[in-house]
Scaffold this motif. Sequence first.
Motif, PDB file in Angstrom:
ATOM      1  N   ARG A  24     -33.686 -39.437 -10.272  1.00 26.86           N
ATOM      2  CA  ARG A  24     -32.660 -38.385 -10.314  1.00 26.86           C
ATOM      3  C   ARG A  24     -31.421 -38.847 -11.062  1.00 26.86           C
ATOM      4  N   GLU A  25     -30.960 -40.051 -10.752  1.00 30.60           N
ATOM      5  CA  GLU A  25     -29.727 -40.544 -11.372  1.00 30.60           C
ATOM      6  C   GLU A  25     -29.896 -40.743 -12.873  1.00 30.60           C
ATOM      7  N   GLY A  26     -31.049 -41.262 -13.294  1.00 25.66           N
ATOM      8  CA  GLY A  26     -31.284 -41.500 -14.710  1.00 25.66           C
ATOM      9  C   GLY A  26     -31.387 -40.232 -15.533  1.00 25.66           C
TER      10      GLY A  26
ATOM     11  N   TRP B 250     -40.880 -45.603  -2.558  1.00 26.17           N
ATOM     12  CA  TRP B 250     -40.766 -44.277  -3.160  1.00 26.17           C
ATOM     13  C   TRP B 250     -39.337 -43.753  -3.144  1.00 26.17           C
ATOM     14  N   ALA B 251     -38.609 -43.945  -2.056  1.00 29.23           N
ATOM     15  CA  ALA B 251     -37.240 -43.415  -1.953  1.00 29.23           C
ATOM     16  C   ALA B 251     -36.340 -44.008  -3.035  1.00 29.23           C
ATOM     17  N   ARG B 252     -36.478 -45.322  -3.276  1.00 28.84           N
ATOM     18  CA  ARG B 252     -35.678 -45.970  -4.314  1.00 28.84           C
ATOM     19  C   ARG B 252     -36.044 -45.445  -5.699  1.00 28.84           C
ATOM     20  N   LEU B 253     -37.338 -45.345  -5.973  1.00 24.56           N
ATOM     21  CA  LEU B 253     -37.781 -44.828  -7.265  1.00 24.56           C
ATOM     22  C   LEU B 253     -37.305 -43.393  -7.483  1.00 24.56           C
TER      23      LEU B 253
ATOM     24  N   PRO C 299     -31.698 -26.540 -11.439  1.00 27.11           N
ATOM     25  CA  PRO C 299     -32.873 -26.181 -10.632  1.00 27.11           C
ATOM     26  C   PRO C 299     -33.605 -27.391 -10.055  1.00 27.11           C
ATOM     27  N   PHE C 300     -33.418 -28.562 -10.675  1.00 24.99           N
ATOM     28  CA  PHE C 300     -34.153 -29.750 -10.249  1.00 24.99           C
ATOM     29  C   PHE C 300     -33.359 -30.624  -9.280  1.00 24.99           C
ATOM     30  N   ARG C 301     -32.069 -30.317  -9.124  1.00 23.35           N
ATOM     31  CA  ARG C 301     -31.224 -31.123  -8.242  1.00 23.35           C
ATOM     32  C   ARG C 301     -31.426 -30.789  -6.763  1.00 23.35           C
TER      33      ARG C 301
ATOM     34  N   LEU D  65     -40.001 -33.057 -22.633  1.00 26.29           N
ATOM     35  CA  LEU D  65     -39.052 -32.590 -21.617  1.00 26.29           C
ATOM     36  C   LEU D  65     -39.647 -32.626 -20.220  1.00 26.29           C
ATOM     37  N   THR D  66     -40.971 -32.557 -20.110  1.00 28.47           N
ATOM     38  CA  THR D  66     -41.570 -32.582 -18.773  1.00 28.47           C
ATOM     39  C   THR D  66     -41.307 -33.911 -18.075  1.00 28.47           C
ATOM     40  N   TYR D  67     -41.235 -35.003 -18.829  1.00 26.83           N
ATOM     41  CA  TYR D  67     -40.916 -36.293 -18.217  1.00 26.83           C
ATOM     42  C   TYR D  67     -39.549 -36.214 -17.532  1.00 26.83           C
ATOM     43  N   ILE D  68     -38.590 -35.668 -18.276  1.00 24.42           N
ATOM     44  CA  ILE D  68     -37.217 -35.613 -17.766  1.00 24.42           C
ATOM     45  C   ILE D  68     -37.115 -34.636 -16.607  1.00 24.42           C
ATOM     46  N   GLU D  69     -37.822 -33.508 -16.707  1.00 26.79           N
ATOM     47  CA  GLU D  69     -37.812 -32.549 -15.598  1.00 26.79           C
ATOM     48  C   GLU D  69     -38.358 -33.184 -14.327  1.00 26.79           C
ATOM     49  N   ALA D  70     -39.458 -33.919 -14.449  1.00 26.19           N
ATOM     50  CA  ALA D  70     -40.044 -34.567 -13.277  1.00 26.19           C
ATOM     51  C   ALA D  70     -39.067 -35.563 -12.657  1.00 26.19           C
ATOM     52  N   LEU D  71     -38.447 -36.390 -13.492  1.00 26.49           N
ATOM     53  CA  LEU D  71     -37.485 -37.371 -12.985  1.00 26.49           C
ATOM     54  C   LEU D  71     -36.304 -36.672 -12.328  1.00 26.49           C
ATOM     55  N   ALA D  72     -35.816 -35.596 -12.961  1.00 23.32           N
ATOM     56  CA  ALA D  72     -34.684 -34.856 -12.396  1.00 23.32           C
ATOM     57  C   ALA D  72     -35.041 -34.261 -11.037  1.00 23.32           C
ATOM     58  N   ALA D  73     -36.313 -33.930 -10.844  1.00 24.17           N
ATOM     59  CA  ALA D  73     -36.778 -33.388  -9.568  1.00 24.17           C
ATOM     60  C   ALA D  73     -36.994 -34.484  -8.529  1.00 24.17           C
TER      61      ALA D  73
END
Length: 394
Positions: A357-359, A349-352, A183-185, A296-304
Motif C-alpha cells: 500500500r505504501e509503495g 503477510w501483514a508486513r508485505l 478505490p483501493f485504499r 497498471l494491474t500490478y500497481i492496482e493490486a499493490l494499492a489494494a
Amino acid sequence: MKILITSDWYSPAVNGVVTSVKNLCRELERRGHEVRVLTLSQTTHSWEQDGVTYLGSVPAGLVYPGARLRTAVARRLIQALADWRPDVIHSQCEFSTFFLARRMAEELDVPLVHTYHTIYEDYTHYFSPSVRFGKKAVALFSRWVAARTDCIIAPTGKTRVLLQNYGVSCPVFVVPSGIDLKPFRQEKDSLRSAVLRASLGIPEERAVLVFLGRLAEEKNAGELLQCRAALGDRPLTLLLVGDGPDRERLEGEAARLGLEAPDVVFAGMVPPGEVAGWYQLGDLFVSASTSETQGLTYIEALAAGVPALCRADPCLAGVIRDGENGWQYRDEEDFLEKLQNFLDSPDQWARLSRNAREGAEEFSAGTFAARVEAIYEEQIARRSGGGVAKGVPA
C-alpha cells in the motif's frame, strides 16, 4: 492551459490506455486546466458530448482484438476543436487519432506530446507470421511516430531503452502512469470477500492466487496454469479474473493439465467499480506477463494491499521489491520456491501488505498529472524558443 488528448481507446473500453487517459484528464482538470478528448466511437456515427468528440469508426479486429479504425471525416467536429485552439496536443495511440493529432498540431503550431503505451514487439503475432519481420516493422513504425512528435512519454525505463534501441530521435521522458488510489485504499470487506468466494466455489481454507487482466496470448497466463499444475493437490486456487481472445484456449489447457474448480477458477469480466474487491480475494497477485510497458494491474493490486508474485521484467524495477511487497520470479522453479516460502510464513503477510500500500503512493494519479503538466509547459516554452528539454533523450 487548453489540452487536447487524443486516443483510439476510450470508454466503454476497459484497458490500461483508457485508465491512464481518464485519470490524466480528471487530474489535469483538478489542476485548473481545460481538457478535451478526441476518440473513436463504437459505431459509424460521430458526435460530441461533455468535452469528448467521438469519430465514427469500424472494427479492425484482424489488426488487434477490439481495435477500430476511423471512417468518418467529421470536418465540423474537427474544426470545432481547432477553433478551440488547444495549447498542446497529447496523443495516446499511434493509429487513427494520431494522424489527426499530428495534422492539427502542425496547423495550429502547438507541441505534440505522445505517450508510447504499447510494446508492439510482443503483439506481432496479431499482424505478422514472421516475428523477425514484425519486430523490424515495429522499430520502423516507432521511429516514424517519434519523428513527428515534439517528445515521447514512456511509462517506464524499459520502454525508454526499447525506443533508444529503435533509434528514435525526439526527447523521451519517463513518467509512470498514475492510478486513482482512492478505490483501493479501502480496507478489505471480509464479509463481501466471503460471499464472493462462496459464489465462486472457493473453500474458505484455501489460499488464493489472483490474476486480473485481459486473457490474451501476450499475457502468458498459460505459464500460471503450468505453475498451478506443478503444485499438485495443494489446497490453493488460481483465480483468473478477466476475459479475452485466449480464454477458450486457456480453459482447454487447464483441462489438459487436469485442473478444475476450485484449483482453477475463470471468473470472467467484472465491473470496473468492483475491481479492488476482486484483487483483495487474493493472498497474492500473480502475473507471468513480460509484454507490459508498465502494467497498471500490478500497481492496482499493490494499492489494494495485495503482495505480488510476478515474472521478472524491467518494467517492474522499483515496483515489486523482493521480500518487501512481493517477489519477482524467473522460472517455474523460482515461482514455486518463493510461493512455498510465502505459504510457510503466513505471519509476513501483514508486513508485505502494508509495504504494498505504501509503495503504491508513488503512482498516484495526482503525481502523474503534475509530471505531465511540467512536460507540457516545457514543450510550449521550447516551441516559443524559451526552453531546453530536461528529459533524457533517447
